[in-house]
Scaffold this motif. Structure first.
Motif, short mmCIF file in Angstrom:
data_model
loop_
_atom_site.label_atom_id
_atom_site.label_comp_id
_atom_site.label_asym_id
_atom_site.label_seq_id
_atom_site.Cartn_x
_atom_site.Cartn_y
_atom_site.Cartn_z
N HIS A 175 0.81 -1.22 0.00
CA HIS A 175 0.00 0.00 0.00
C HIS A 175 0.85 1.27 0.00
O HIS A 175 0.30 2.37 -0.14
CB HIS A 175 -0.95 -0.01 1.20
N HIS A 176 2.16 1.12 0.16
CA HIS A 176 3.05 2.29 0.15
C HIS A 176 3.93 2.31 -1.10
O HIS A 176 4.86 3.11 -1.19
CB HIS A 176 3.91 2.31 1.41
N ILE A 177 3.63 1.41 -2.06
CA ILE A 177 4.36 1.42 -3.33
C ILE A 177 3.70 2.43 -4.27
O ILE A 177 2.50 2.37 -4.52
CB ILE A 177 4.36 0.03 -3.99
N VAL A 178 4.50 3.36 -4.79
CA VAL A 178 3.99 4.38 -5.71
C VAL A 178 4.07 3.88 -7.15
O VAL A 178 3.14 4.05 -7.94
CB VAL A 178 4.76 5.70 -5.56
N GLU A 179 5.20 3.25 -7.48
CA GLU A 179 5.40 2.77 -8.84
C GLU A 179 6.43 1.65 -8.84
O GLU A 179 7.26 1.54 -7.93
CB GLU A 179 5.86 3.92 -9.75
N ILE A 180 6.36 0.82 -9.89
CA ILE A 180 7.29 -0.30 -10.05
C ILE A 180 8.06 -0.11 -11.34
O ILE A 180 7.46 0.03 -12.41
CB ILE A 180 6.54 -1.64 -10.08
N TYR A 181 9.39 -0.10 -11.24
CA TYR A 181 10.23 0.13 -12.42
C TYR A 181 11.02 -1.14 -12.76
O TYR A 181 11.53 -1.82 -11.86
CB TYR A 181 11.23 1.25 -12.16
N PRO A 182 11.14 -1.47 -14.05
CA PRO A 182 12.01 -2.59 -14.42
C PRO A 182 13.46 -2.20 -14.15
O PRO A 182 13.86 -1.06 -14.36
CB PRO A 182 11.74 -2.77 -15.91
N ASP A 183 14.22 -3.15 -13.68
CA ASP A 183 15.64 -2.89 -13.39
C ASP A 183 16.51 -3.65 -14.38
O ASP A 183 17.22 -3.07 -15.17
CB ASP A 183 15.96 -3.29 -11.95
N THR A 184 16.43 -4.97 -14.34
CA THR A 184 17.10 -5.80 -15.35
C THR A 184 16.03 -6.67 -16.00
O THR A 184 14.84 -6.40 -15.85
CB THR A 184 18.20 -6.68 -14.71
N HIS A 185 16.44 -7.72 -16.67
CA HIS A 185 15.49 -8.58 -17.38
C HIS A 185 14.42 -9.15 -16.47
O HIS A 185 13.26 -9.28 -16.87
CB HIS A 185 16.25 -9.72 -18.07
N SER A 186 14.77 -9.51 -15.24
CA SER A 186 13.80 -10.17 -14.38
C SER A 186 13.75 -9.58 -12.97
O SER A 186 13.28 -10.23 -12.04
CB SER A 186 14.12 -11.67 -14.28
N THR A 187 14.23 -8.37 -12.79
CA THR A 187 14.17 -7.73 -11.48
C THR A 187 13.50 -6.36 -11.60
O THR A 187 13.35 -5.82 -12.69
CB THR A 187 15.57 -7.56 -10.86
N PHE A 188 13.12 -5.83 -10.43
CA PHE A 188 12.40 -4.56 -10.41
C PHE A 188 12.91 -3.69 -9.27
O PHE A 188 13.61 -4.15 -8.37
CB PHE A 188 10.89 -4.81 -10.19
N VAL A 189 12.55 -2.42 -9.35
CA VAL A 189 12.80 -1.48 -8.26
C VAL A 189 11.47 -0.86 -7.88
O VAL A 189 10.69 -0.43 -8.75
CB VAL A 189 13.80 -0.37 -8.68
N LEU A 190 11.19 -0.81 -6.59
CA LEU A 190 9.94 -0.26 -6.09
C LEU A 190 10.17 1.17 -5.60
O LEU A 190 11.06 1.41 -4.78
CB LEU A 190 9.41 -1.11 -4.93
N ALA A 191 9.38 2.09 -6.10
CA ALA A 191 9.41 3.47 -5.61
C ALA A 191 8.38 3.57 -4.49
O ALA A 191 7.18 3.39 -4.71
CB ALA A 191 9.08 4.44 -6.74
N MET A 192 8.85 3.85 -3.26
CA MET A 192 7.96 3.95 -2.12
C MET A 192 7.48 5.39 -1.95
O MET A 192 8.10 6.34 -2.45
CB MET A 192 8.68 3.47 -0.86
N ASP A 193 6.40 5.56 -1.21
CA ASP A 193 5.83 6.90 -1.07
C ASP A 193 6.63 7.83 -0.16
O ASP A 193 6.29 9.00 -0.02
CB ASP A 193 4.37 6.83 -0.61
N ASN A 194 7.70 7.31 0.47
CA ASN A 194 8.59 8.19 1.24
C ASN A 194 9.86 8.53 0.45
O ASN A 194 10.78 9.14 0.99
CB ASN A 194 8.97 7.55 2.56
N GLY A 195 9.90 8.13 -0.83
CA GLY A 195 11.05 8.43 -1.67
C GLY A 195 12.10 7.35 -1.73
O GLY A 195 13.02 7.44 -2.55
N ASP A 196 12.01 6.33 -0.88
CA ASP A 196 13.00 5.25 -0.89
C ASP A 196 12.79 4.33 -2.08
O ASP A 196 11.69 4.25 -2.65
CB ASP A 196 12.92 4.45 0.41
N ARG A 197 13.86 3.64 -2.47
CA ARG A 197 13.83 2.66 -3.54
C ARG A 197 14.17 1.29 -2.97
O ARG A 197 15.19 1.13 -2.30
CB ARG A 197 14.82 3.03 -4.65
N ILE A 198 13.32 0.31 -3.26
CA ILE A 198 13.48 -1.04 -2.72
C ILE A 198 13.66 -2.02 -3.88
O ILE A 198 12.84 -2.03 -4.81
CB ILE A 198 12.27 -1.46 -1.87
N PRO A 199 14.68 -2.86 -3.85
CA PRO A 199 14.88 -3.83 -4.95
C PRO A 199 13.98 -5.05 -4.81
O PRO A 199 13.64 -5.48 -3.70
CB PRO A 199 16.35 -4.22 -4.79
#
Length: 214
Positions: A175-199
């Motif tokens: 519920h605190h994920i703002v957006e999901i970005y592709p990182d490599t072929h099969s991984t992602f980075v999560l943009a959280m609503d506090n500005g942090d990035r989670i792999p």
């Protein structure tokens, strides 16, 4: 028709179950097969003895289906299990088990250590949990602190409709994920609503995508 070994057949059967259910098979004395899930892993190995106090032991000794909660004293993590004995030539020869995560009911906060004592953080305010420097850090709205539980223990304590393990070091509140970005072929980075990035690591990416349906 293609021939299946017992293990390959069990693997195929395991695909019919939820990713949150582990499957185990034992004979009268030891485990012969184990398929862990993403949510609960008792770290059973083929050949490990069936210990007293386990759901398998109860099913084998009573010769009846057993279903109950098992605390962390046996495998180090709590779980709900169901075990069904099977027979060979009219005699009980082993059992098959379905192992589910144990979710703690009635709790709605995570209590963390603060500079002046302890601070309860409501589940809804927990953005993510991270393990670093051998400590478990809980990040909330404008506050962070440490907790004695391991990340694996948090997997069983937190409500599964909100919290997902996405990396060996992270659990996130969806519920605190703002957006999901592709990182490599099969991984992602999560943009959280506090500005942090989670792999999201490769080992959790397919499970993560399945739960979030993308």
């Amino acid at each position: 028709m293609e021939k299946f070994t017992l293990n390959s057949l069990l693997d195929v059967m395991g695909e019919l179950f939820s990713d949150e259910v582990s499957i185990a098979v034992s004979n009268l004395d030891a485990y012969s097969y184990y398929r862990p899930s993403k949510r609960v892993n008792l770290k059973i190995r083929p050949g490990d003895p069936v210990k007293e106090g386990t759901i398998a032991h109860k099913a084998l000794t009573t010769k009846q289906k057993a279903s109950e909660f098992i605390d962390r004293g046996v495998f180090g993590v709590p779980y709900h299990g169901m075990a069904v004995p099977f027979e060979t030539d009219g005699e009980v020869a082993g059992c098959v088990m379905a192992i589910y995560p144990a979710f703690t009911e009635g709790k709605s906060v995570v209590t963390v250590i603060s500079p002046d004592g302890w601070k309860p953080i409501p589940f809804s305010d927990v953005k993510y949990i991270e393990v670093k420097d051998r400590k478990t850090h809980v990040y909330g709205n404008g506050f962070s602190g440490t907790n004695k539980n391991t990340l694996q223990e948090f997997e069983y304590l937190l409500p599964r409709d909100s919290f997902i393990r996405c990396h060996r070091s992270f659990i996130v509140n969806v519920h605190h994920i703002v957006e999901i970005y592709p990182d490599t072929h099969s991984t992602f980075v999560l943009a959280m609503d506090n500005g942090d990035r989670i792999p999201v690591s490769q080992s959790y990416s397919s499970y993560f995508r399945k739960l979030l349906a993308f």
